[in-house]
Motif scaffolding. Structure first.
Motif, PDB file in Angstrom:
ATOM      1  N   ASN A 188       0.828  -1.213   0.000  1.00  0.00           N
ATOM      2  CA  ASN A 188       0.000   0.000   0.000  1.00  0.00           C
ATOM      3  C   ASN A 188       0.862   1.263   0.000  1.00  0.00           C
ATOM      4  O   ASN A 188       0.538   2.246   0.683  1.00  0.00           O
ATOM      5  CB  ASN A 188      -0.948   0.024   1.212  1.00  0.00           C
ATOM      6  CG  ASN A 188      -1.899  -1.150   1.237  1.00  0.00           C
ATOM      7  OD1 ASN A 188      -2.374  -1.599   0.196  1.00  0.00           O
ATOM      8  ND2 ASN A 188      -2.194  -1.660   2.425  1.00  0.00           N
ATOM      9  N   ALA A 189       1.949   1.258  -0.747  1.00  0.00           N
ATOM     10  CA  ALA A 189       2.866   2.404  -0.738  1.00  0.00           C
ATOM     11  C   ALA A 189       2.166   3.671  -1.217  1.00  0.00           C
ATOM     12  O   ALA A 189       1.659   3.707  -2.341  1.00  0.00           O
ATOM     13  CB  ALA A 189       4.069   2.109  -1.627  1.00  0.00           C
ATOM     14  N   PRO A 190       2.129   4.723  -0.403  1.00  0.00           N
ATOM     15  CA  PRO A 190       1.531   5.985  -0.846  1.00  0.00           C
ATOM     16  C   PRO A 190       2.459   6.688  -1.848  1.00  0.00           C
ATOM     17  O   PRO A 190       3.671   6.768  -1.608  1.00  0.00           O
ATOM     18  CB  PRO A 190       1.428   6.807   0.453  1.00  0.00           C
ATOM     19  CG  PRO A 190       1.674   5.848   1.559  1.00  0.00           C
ATOM     20  CD  PRO A 190       2.553   4.780   0.995  1.00  0.00           C
ATOM     21  N   PRO A 191       1.933   7.200  -2.939  1.00  0.00           N
ATOM     22  CA  PRO A 191       2.794   7.844  -3.944  1.00  0.00           C
ATOM     23  C   PRO A 191       3.233   9.249  -3.568  1.00  0.00           C
ATOM     24  O   PRO A 191       3.901   9.911  -4.364  1.00  0.00           O
ATOM     25  CB  PRO A 191       1.892   7.875  -5.185  1.00  0.00           C
ATOM     26  CG  PRO A 191       0.509   7.943  -4.635  1.00  0.00           C
ATOM     27  CD  PRO A 191       0.533   7.138  -3.373  1.00  0.00           C
ATOM     28  N   ASP A 192       2.882   9.706  -2.367  1.00  0.00           N
ATOM     29  CA  ASP A 192       3.273  11.050  -1.955  1.00  0.00           C
ATOM     30  C   ASP A 192       4.124  11.022  -0.684  1.00  0.00           C
ATOM     31  O   ASP A 192       4.211  12.009   0.041  1.00  0.00           O
ATOM     32  CB  ASP A 192       2.039  11.929  -1.740  1.00  0.00           C
ATOM     33  CG  ASP A 192       1.006  11.267  -0.827  1.00  0.00           C
ATOM     34  OD1 ASP A 192       1.348  10.246  -0.206  1.00  0.00           O
ATOM     35  OD2 ASP A 192      -0.123  11.773  -0.741  1.00  0.00           O
ATOM     36  N   THR A 193       4.749   9.913  -0.393  1.00  0.00           N
ATOM     37  CA  THR A 193       5.576   9.815   0.800  1.00  0.00           C
ATOM     38  C   THR A 193       6.854  10.646   0.632  1.00  0.00           C
ATOM     39  O   THR A 193       7.582  10.457  -0.347  1.00  0.00           O
ATOM     40  CB  THR A 193       5.967   8.351   1.075  1.00  0.00           C
ATOM     41  OG1 THR A 193       4.780   7.580   1.205  1.00  0.00           O
ATOM     42  CG2 THR A 193       6.796   8.220   2.326  1.00  0.00           C
ATOM     43  N   PRO A 194       7.145  11.546   1.577  1.00  0.00           N
ATOM     44  CA  PRO A 194       8.356  12.359   1.429  1.00  0.00           C
ATOM     45  C   PRO A 194       9.602  11.735   2.049  1.00  0.00           C
ATOM     46  O   PRO A 194      10.652  12.356   2.052  1.00  0.00           O
ATOM     47  CB  PRO A 194       7.977  13.648   2.158  1.00  0.00           C
ATOM     48  CG  PRO A 194       7.025  13.215   3.213  1.00  0.00           C
ATOM     49  CD  PRO A 194       6.274  12.028   2.648  1.00  0.00           C
ATOM     50  N   PHE A 195       9.471  10.545   2.616  1.00  0.00           N
ATOM     51  CA  PHE A 195      10.609   9.934   3.303  1.00  0.00           C
ATOM     52  C   PHE A 195      11.279   8.867   2.438  1.00  0.00           C
ATOM     53  O   PHE A 195      10.630   8.144   1.701  1.00  0.00           O
ATOM     54  CB  PHE A 195      10.148   9.298   4.617  1.00  0.00           C
ATOM     55  CG  PHE A 195       9.565  10.280   5.594  1.00  0.00           C
ATOM     56  CD1 PHE A 195      10.368  11.186   6.257  1.00  0.00           C
ATOM     57  CD2 PHE A 195       8.209  10.306   5.833  1.00  0.00           C
ATOM     58  CE1 PHE A 195       9.839  12.097   7.152  1.00  0.00           C
ATOM     59  CE2 PHE A 195       7.662  11.206   6.730  1.00  0.00           C
ATOM     60  CZ  PHE A 195       8.476  12.108   7.397  1.00  0.00           C
ATOM     61  N   MET A 196      12.585   8.779   2.568  1.00  0.00           N
ATOM     62  CA  MET A 196      13.352   7.764   1.855  1.00  0.00           C
ATOM     63  C   MET A 196      13.483   6.490   2.702  1.00  0.00           C
ATOM     64  O   MET A 196      13.518   6.583   3.916  1.00  0.00           O
ATOM     65  CB  MET A 196      14.748   8.296   1.522  1.00  0.00           C
ATOM     66  CG  MET A 196      14.743   9.511   0.649  1.00  0.00           C
ATOM     67  SD  MET A 196      14.032   9.139  -0.973  1.00  0.00           S
ATOM     68  CE  MET A 196      13.791  10.807  -1.612  1.00  0.00           C
ATOM     69  N   GLY A 198      11.241   5.233   0.590  1.00  0.00           N
ATOM     70  CA  GLY A 198       9.930   4.925   0.014  1.00  0.00           C
ATOM     71  C   GLY A 198       9.318   6.004  -0.840  1.00  0.00           C
ATOM     72  O   GLY A 198       8.195   5.846  -1.329  1.00  0.00           O
ATOM     73  N   ALA A 199      10.017   7.115  -1.059  1.00  0.00           N
ATOM     74  CA  ALA A 199       9.420   8.205  -1.829  1.00  0.00           C
ATOM     75  C   ALA A 199       9.427   7.881  -3.325  1.00  0.00           C
ATOM     76  O   ALA A 199      10.408   7.377  -3.863  1.00  0.00           O
ATOM     77  CB  ALA A 199      10.198   9.493  -1.579  1.00  0.00           C
ATOM     78  N   TYR A 200       8.303   8.152  -3.967  1.00  0.00           N
ATOM     79  CA  TYR A 200       8.246   8.134  -5.430  1.00  0.00           C
ATOM     80  C   TYR A 200       7.115   9.040  -5.857  1.00  0.00           C
ATOM     81  O   TYR A 200       6.217   9.358  -5.068  1.00  0.00           O
ATOM     82  CB  TYR A 200       8.089   6.717  -5.982  1.00  0.00           C
ATOM     83  CG  TYR A 200       6.734   6.078  -5.756  1.00  0.00           C
ATOM     84  CD1 TYR A 200       5.743   6.136  -6.728  1.00  0.00           C
ATOM     85  CD2 TYR A 200       6.461   5.378  -4.583  1.00  0.00           C
ATOM     86  CE1 TYR A 200       4.506   5.529  -6.536  1.00  0.00           C
ATOM     87  CE2 TYR A 200       5.236   4.779  -4.376  1.00  0.00           C
ATOM     88  CZ  TYR A 200       4.254   4.854  -5.356  1.00  0.00           C
ATOM     89  OH  TYR A 200       3.029   4.268  -5.143  1.00  0.00           O
ATOM     90  N   HIS A 201       7.150   9.467  -7.110  1.00  0.00           N
ATOM     91  CA  HIS A 201       6.159  10.409  -7.640  1.00  0.00           C
ATOM     92  C   HIS A 201       5.187   9.614  -8.503  1.00  0.00           C
ATOM     93  O   HIS A 201       5.482   9.298  -9.656  1.00  0.00           O
ATOM     94  CB  HIS A 201       6.879  11.488  -8.457  1.00  0.00           C
ATOM     95  CG  HIS A 201       6.014  12.656  -8.813  1.00  0.00           C
ATOM     96  ND1 HIS A 201       5.536  13.554  -7.873  1.00  0.00           N
ATOM     97  CD2 HIS A 201       5.526  13.076 -10.008  1.00  0.00           C
ATOM     98  CE1 HIS A 201       4.824  14.481  -8.475  1.00  0.00           C
ATOM     99  NE2 HIS A 201       4.787  14.214  -9.764  1.00  0.00           N
ATOM    100  N   GLY A 202       4.039   9.285  -7.940  1.00  0.00           N
ATOM    101  CA  GLY A 202       3.108   8.389  -8.602  1.00  0.00           C
ATOM    102  C   GLY A 202       2.420   9.002  -9.815  1.00  0.00           C
ATOM    103  O   GLY A 202       2.445  10.214 -10.026  1.00  0.00           O
ATOM    104  N   VAL A 203       1.789   8.133 -10.613  1.00  0.00           N
ATOM    105  CA  VAL A 203       1.176   8.595 -11.860  1.00  0.00           C
ATOM    106  C   VAL A 203      -0.024   9.509 -11.619  1.00  0.00           C
ATOM    107  O   VAL A 203      -0.445  10.224 -12.515  1.00  0.00           O
ATOM    108  CB  VAL A 203       0.745   7.406 -12.736  1.00  0.00           C
ATOM    109  CG1 VAL A 203       1.948   6.619 -13.205  1.00  0.00           C
ATOM    110  CG2 VAL A 203      -0.235   6.500 -11.984  1.00  0.00           C
TER     111      VAL A 203
END
Length: 448
Positions: A188-196, A198-203
């Motif tokens: 359930n990785a959120p695409p707006d996580t600001p922490f490493m 786990g951060a990525y910029h989702g579609v």
């Protein structure tokens, strides 16, 4: 509050969409990726530092996240041999690393894939490339989402990630397997996580988005220490009020930095995030509630109260809450957690239980270097199951330290901290994880 209790903004993370960089010409794609990242993020550090100076609030980390790179690789690796595909993926990682170095950020997230129901050619190339990509770059972080509450758990991916983690540790064994500190496995990785990592910029995100991660464990610890005579109802109210103030600061800083970068303001992640520095420990907050060492009976209840109160207070202070929004309980990055592990109060099994009430997961846990791939995969599956049943984001960032055994000490330096190698259950789960396939998603109507 700022200076005495070390209140700060843990991170501002600028997310950048790279989908418009996709090109059948591989070299042209790398050039477009480098150009876009360095152009969009050109002023991130300068503007963030200026906001720090203007408001007197330290911003500890300035970072980037990009579109999951596996999405960019599909056409670039079509028809290639596995080795050629991996080579192209590593080329993208090196391009991102150079771009991150150019704009001066320490970490860039998004070298990842989303494979909860299966994988494509781009996903496979990227996952196979992770060990070499993380060992040959300094700033690139990787995350792979292998499960969702709605789709279930990709067990084949869990086993593959066990192999990837093991190989990454071996390739960085001269630095105690530190490559694994830049790699997370998620559900359930959120695409707006600001922490490493786990951060990525989702579609579903905008062209450029600025997300904020708050900090503030020092503030909460002081409040808990001064509330020794209060019952839990009153203590929760105190924490809620403090969380409101901390989050308000995050909202202010995030909007100001986003405005200056002409980026959309995204979310405030309400997670309390510790550092190895004295006074910034989540474990010490739990202990201040009346527990000798974090991990002793009662620790899960204490963490549940803390996480819920922070969410309730913080959600009133910002328009958009996102990311993981729980309480980070990394071991090596939290001096109190390390001490509890050294005392024998904190085990991997207790950490796993505690992650059921916070939204982060097993984080920065060091284990013996000879831990089998299957055991690592089984630990990942246990964590994915907790996230799936409870419909919450969770991750595993685990480091099998080459040449080290339970009880040995490891120092990663900087914010990654140091830790004791924690013992792992010695009984095998190999036959279980090698069944492969997909663990089905749970039924919701009969929850009980």
């Amino acid at each position: 509050m700022i200076h005495l209790n070390k209140l700060n903004i843990r991170t501002v993370t600028l997310g950048i969409n790279l989908l418009d960089c996709v090109d059948r010409d591989y070299d042209a794609m790398k050039s477009r990726i480098y150009s876009k990242v360095t152009t969009v993020a050109e002023h991130l550090l300068d503007e963030a530092k200026d906001v720090e100076y203007r408001y007197g609030i330290p911003i500890v980390n300035k970072r980037l996240s990009v579109t999951p790179v596996a999405l960019l690789l599909e056409s670039a690796v079509a028809g290639l041999t596995p080795d050629e595909a991996v080579s192209r993926a590593i080329g993208i990682a090196e391009t991102l690393n150079r771009a991150a170095e150019k704009v001066g950020v320490d970490y860039l997230g998004g070298y990842g894939a989303i494979v909860q129901k299966g994988w494509t050619g781009g996903d496979i190339a990227l996952i196979n490339s992770i060990p070499k990509a993380l060992s040959s770059t300094e700033r690139v972080c990787s995350c792979v989402n292998i499960a969702e509450s709605r789709t279930g758990i990709n067990v084949d991916a869990a086993l593959k990630m066990g192999e990837v983690i093991h190989e990454t540790a071996e390739l960085t064994k001269s630095r105690n397997g530190v490559g694994c500190a830049k790699l997370g496995v998620y559900i359930n990785a959120p695409p707006d996580t600001p922490f490493m990592p786990g951060a990525y910029h989702g579609v579903g995100e905008a062209e450029a988005t600025l997300n904020v991660g708050i900090s503030g464990p020092g503030v909460i610890r002081v409040i808990v220490e001064k509330s020794e005579d209060l019952d839990f109802r009153a203590l929760a109210e105190k924490i809620k009020r403090a969380s409101f103030k901390i989050t308000r600061v995050g909202e202010l800083i995030g909007r100001e930095v986003a405005k200056r970068l002409n980026a959309k303001f995204g979310i405030v992640d309400l997670s309390l995030a510790p550092t190895p520095a004295e006074g910034e420990s989540i474990a010490n907050i739990i202990e201040a509630m009346g527990i000798d060492y974090c991990g002793a009976p009662g620790s899960t209840a204490a963490l549940a109260l803390l996480t819920d109160a922070v969410k309730k207070g913080g959600s009133m202070a910002t328009s958009f809450v996102g990311g993981m929004s729980g309480a980070f309980i990394p071991v090596s990055e939290d001096s109190g957690m390390v001490e509890a592990a050294e005392k024998g109060a904190l085990s991997i099994e207790k950490l796993e239980a505690m992650t059921s009430v916070c939204s982060v997961g097993l984080d920065m846990v060091t284990i013996p270097g000879d831990t089998s791939v299957e055991t690592i995969a089984a630990i990942i599956l246990d964590e994915m199951a907790i996230g799936m049943i409870n419909n919450k984001p969770l991750g595993v960032r685990i480091i099998p330290v080459p040449g080290k055994k339970a009880g040995d000490h490891v120092d990663f330096g900087g914010l990654l901290g140091s830790s004791v190698v924690m013992p792992v259950n010695r009984f095998s789960s190999a036959r279980f994880v090698r069944r492969g396939g997909q663990i089905p998603s749970p039924i919701r109507s009969l929850t009980g």
